[in-house]
Motif scaffolding. Sequence first.
Motif, mmCIF file in Angstrom:
data_model
loop_
_atom_site.group_PDB
_atom_site.id
_atom_site.type_symbol
_atom_site.label_atom_id
_atom_site.label_comp_id
_atom_site.label_asym_id
_atom_site.label_seq_id
_atom_site.Cartn_x
_atom_site.Cartn_y
_atom_site.Cartn_z
ATOM 1 N N PHE A 20 36.727 43.168 42.149
ATOM 2 C CA PHE A 20 37.833 42.385 41.609
ATOM 3 C C PHE A 20 38.581 43.120 40.510
ATOM 4 O O PHE A 20 39.283 42.510 39.712
ATOM 5 C CB PHE A 20 37.309 41.050 41.067
ATOM 6 N N LEU A 21 38.409 44.445 40.420
ATOM 7 C CA LEU A 21 38.993 45.158 39.268
ATOM 8 C C LEU A 21 40.523 45.131 39.284
ATOM 9 O O LEU A 21 41.157 45.100 40.335
ATOM 10 C CB LEU A 21 38.478 46.595 39.196
ATOM 11 N N GLU A 47 43.908 47.159 38.068
ATOM 12 C CA GLU A 47 44.350 48.476 37.619
ATOM 13 C C GLU A 47 44.739 48.373 36.146
ATOM 14 O O GLU A 47 45.239 47.344 35.701
ATOM 15 C CB GLU A 47 45.525 48.952 38.472
ATOM 16 N N LYS A 54 37.211 37.468 48.011
ATOM 17 C CA LYS A 54 38.215 38.412 47.514
ATOM 18 C C LYS A 54 39.629 37.996 47.940
ATOM 19 O O LYS A 54 40.553 37.936 47.132
ATOM 20 C CB LYS A 54 37.882 39.818 48.028
ATOM 21 N N PHE A 114 48.184 34.259 34.025
ATOM 22 C CA PHE A 114 48.885 34.444 35.310
ATOM 23 C C PHE A 114 49.996 33.421 35.514
ATOM 24 O O PHE A 114 50.345 33.076 36.632
ATOM 25 C CB PHE A 114 47.905 34.466 36.493
ATOM 26 N N ASN A 158 52.932 34.065 33.822
ATOM 27 C CA ASN A 158 54.087 34.752 33.239
ATOM 28 C C ASN A 158 55.165 34.883 34.298
ATOM 29 O O ASN A 158 55.014 35.629 35.269
ATOM 30 C CB ASN A 158 53.689 36.127 32.708
ATOM 31 N N PHE A 195 55.034 39.669 41.439
ATOM 32 C CA PHE A 195 53.925 40.604 41.650
ATOM 33 C C PHE A 195 54.264 41.711 42.640
ATOM 34 O O PHE A 195 55.094 41.546 43.522
ATOM 35 C CB PHE A 195 52.656 39.861 42.081
ATOM 36 N N GLY A 196 53.595 42.852 42.417
ATOM 37 C CA GLY A 196 53.685 43.979 43.343
ATOM 38 C C GLY A 196 52.345 44.674 43.344
ATOM 39 O O GLY A 196 51.319 44.044 43.091
ATOM 40 N N CYS A 235 47.680 45.631 45.990
ATOM 41 C CA CYS A 235 46.727 44.594 46.399
ATOM 42 C C CYS A 235 47.375 43.264 46.764
ATOM 43 O O CYS A 235 47.365 42.877 47.924
ATOM 44 C CB CYS A 235 45.681 44.379 45.310
ATOM 45 N N PHE A 255 54.171 49.219 38.882
ATOM 46 C CA PHE A 255 54.196 47.796 39.279
ATOM 47 C C PHE A 255 53.721 46.894 38.170
ATOM 48 O O PHE A 255 53.967 45.696 38.186
ATOM 49 C CB PHE A 255 53.406 47.569 40.571
ATOM 50 N N LYS A 256 53.033 47.485 37.180
ATOM 51 C CA LYS A 256 52.638 46.733 35.986
ATOM 52 C C LYS A 256 52.316 47.743 34.890
ATOM 53 O O LYS A 256 52.134 48.930 35.178
ATOM 54 C CB LYS A 256 51.442 45.832 36.279
HETATM 55 C C1 UDX Z 1 44.852 42.367 41.477
HETATM 56 C C2 UDX Z 1 43.779 41.362 41.064
HETATM 57 O O1 UDX Z 1 44.077 40.856 39.746
HETATM 58 C C3 UDX Z 1 42.418 42.007 41.092
HETATM 59 O O2 UDX Z 1 41.412 41.065 40.750
HETATM 60 C C4 UDX Z 1 42.186 42.570 42.473
HETATM 61 O O3 UDX Z 1 40.935 43.222 42.525
HETATM 62 C C5 UDX Z 1 43.299 43.534 42.859
HETATM 63 O O4 UDX Z 1 44.559 42.885 42.756
HETATM 64 P P1 UDX Z 1 46.117 44.387 40.241
HETATM 65 O O5 UDX Z 1 46.854 44.634 41.524
HETATM 66 O O6 UDX Z 1 45.572 45.538 39.486
HETATM 67 O O7 UDX Z 1 44.887 43.400 40.486
HETATM 68 O O8 UDX Z 1 47.160 43.653 39.298
HETATM 69 P P2 UDX Z 1 47.275 42.278 38.500
HETATM 70 O O9 UDX Z 1 46.962 42.497 37.080
HETATM 71 O O10 UDX Z 1 46.575 41.173 39.199
HETATM 72 O O11 UDX Z 1 48.856 42.049 38.608
HETATM 73 C C6 UDX Z 1 49.476 41.946 39.877
HETATM 74 C C7 UDX Z 1 50.955 41.772 39.757
HETATM 75 O O12 UDX Z 1 51.272 40.482 39.286
HETATM 76 C C8 UDX Z 1 51.654 42.748 38.807
HETATM 77 O O13 UDX Z 1 52.830 43.216 39.449
HETATM 78 C C9 UDX Z 1 51.988 41.900 37.608
HETATM 79 O O14 UDX Z 1 53.128 42.357 36.938
HETATM 80 C C10 UDX Z 1 52.227 40.542 38.244
HETATM 81 N N1 UDX Z 1 51.998 39.392 37.351
HETATM 82 C C11 UDX Z 1 50.756 39.160 36.828
HETATM 83 C C12 UDX Z 1 53.031 38.514 37.060
HETATM 84 O O15 UDX Z 1 54.159 38.682 37.533
HETATM 85 N N2 UDX Z 1 52.792 37.440 36.251
HETATM 86 C C13 UDX Z 1 51.573 37.182 35.710
HETATM 87 O O16 UDX Z 1 51.430 36.193 34.988
HETATM 88 C C14 UDX Z 1 50.528 38.087 36.006
#
Ligand code: UDX
Length: 435
Positions: free
Chosen positions: A147-148, A150, A206, A251, A253, A258-259, A262, A324-325
């Motif tokens: 579940f990590l 990045e 997952k 989550f 925000n 999201f991008g 994953c 992407f973040k």
């Molecule tokens: C995600 C899951 O969080 C993780 O548990 C899984 O193992 C892999 O996929 P990750 O892809 O690293 O992890 O990114 P995450 O921090 O979840 O953010 C995903 C996207 O959502 C980013 O583009 C981020 O900018 C966006 N996001 C996140 C939002 O737009 N709003 C939020 O409130 C949170």
Amino acid sequence: MKISVIGCGYLGAVHAAAMASLGHEVVGVDVDEGKVEALSSGRPSFFEPGLGELLVRAQDKGRLEFTTDVSRAAEAVVHFVCVGTPQKPGEFAADVTYVDAAVESLRPHLTRTSVVVGKSTVPVGTADRLAKVIAETGATMMWNPEFLREGHAVDDTLHPNRLVYGVTDGDAGHRAAATLDEVYATMLAEDTPRMITDFATAELVKTAANSFLATKISFINAMAELCEASGADVTQLADAIGMDDRIGRKFLNAGLGFGGGCLPKDIRAFMARAGELGADQAVAFLKEIDSINMRRRVRMVDIARDALGGSFIGKKITVLGAAFKPDSDDVRDSPALAVARLIATQGGIVTVTDPQAIDNAQRAFPELGYVTDTSEALTGADAVLLLTEWKEYRELDPAATAELVVGKVLVDGRNVLTPELWRGVGWTYRALGRP
Ligand code: UDX
């Protein structure tokens, strides 16, 4: 314990280094020679805070090595499968060929005492299928999803909020779970919750978790659309509903959505797999989650164009952020780059900057302009778009930034700036879901 990690990308490289830091003897195997060389010299080919130090420390202690030779995995008792499962070109389904190839390459080296632990994100049913592939070796299959996040990968791997073991019924499953308990002894001693499930549940945990996270983000972004239509403020809305601890503020925000490698591909693969299982109606809502997410990118472009008086032609647009973040150099399905490209196709002169992701962005989209230095990127801009909320962009000084640009137009794609501060020194401040 002797461990092998097959596949040394984001997941595998971090897992290998983390397992070595717990005292295990680890060999990381990857087919990519360049990746193996980079990891062997303690310089991962991607940006992940803390990983370089962890790699160097583990290799100095002689507990970690990387190789392209899978036969070096033969001595290991536990084999972690950490290869990627990207979206198949032209369809929603996940491509599991790397997982199949990894297990196939391990097969000649497996014995009755071996435990093969799948960590990749796979369509439900994969573990069961792979268990049959290795059955004749006497080795045991397990599924232990990862579940990590990045940017927090080292900490998430060493201090996970839960461990899930998917096992088969009976003695073999029990023994495999006991073996994995030994591997994760340090985490279990920290009272990390651990759940034992069947294969299908472990695989679905997952996919369900990522679908829930994507849903939460798209929910608040749908509310942002309503805020835009009604004049309300989505950040205040999120704060207020988030105070209900049944909902929670994390989550929620709102912004560009999201991008990454994953969430987008995982919800699509889930829809594809549910269809194969005849349960497509159950996750049909994910299509809407995907659409809401994609609409934010278009809306961002519309707001920026509108703020510039209706056209991008000949205008200099500075895009803050390509990853992407924040705290990542990953540009896979980056919302920021999607917006940058849309603006470029509409005649804008786009300059992208990012603290870590410029090389990857340039490789993926060479047609955009790139500048490393933030001040240089801002100089002469007609509009500034904050699209990835790196700390240095969140902390930009409105007055100092105003000195650099030509047009004081700022669009906050992540709702991380304080509008009053920017408006106070003459900026036109626009955002997604805020008046
Ligand atoms: C995600 C899951 O969080 C993780 O548990 C899984 O193992 C892999 O996929 P990750 O892809 O690293 O992890 O990114 P995450 O921090 O979840 O953010 C995903 C996207 O959502 C980013 O583009 C981020 O900018 C966006 N996001 C996140 C939002 O737009 N709003 C939020 O409130 C949170």
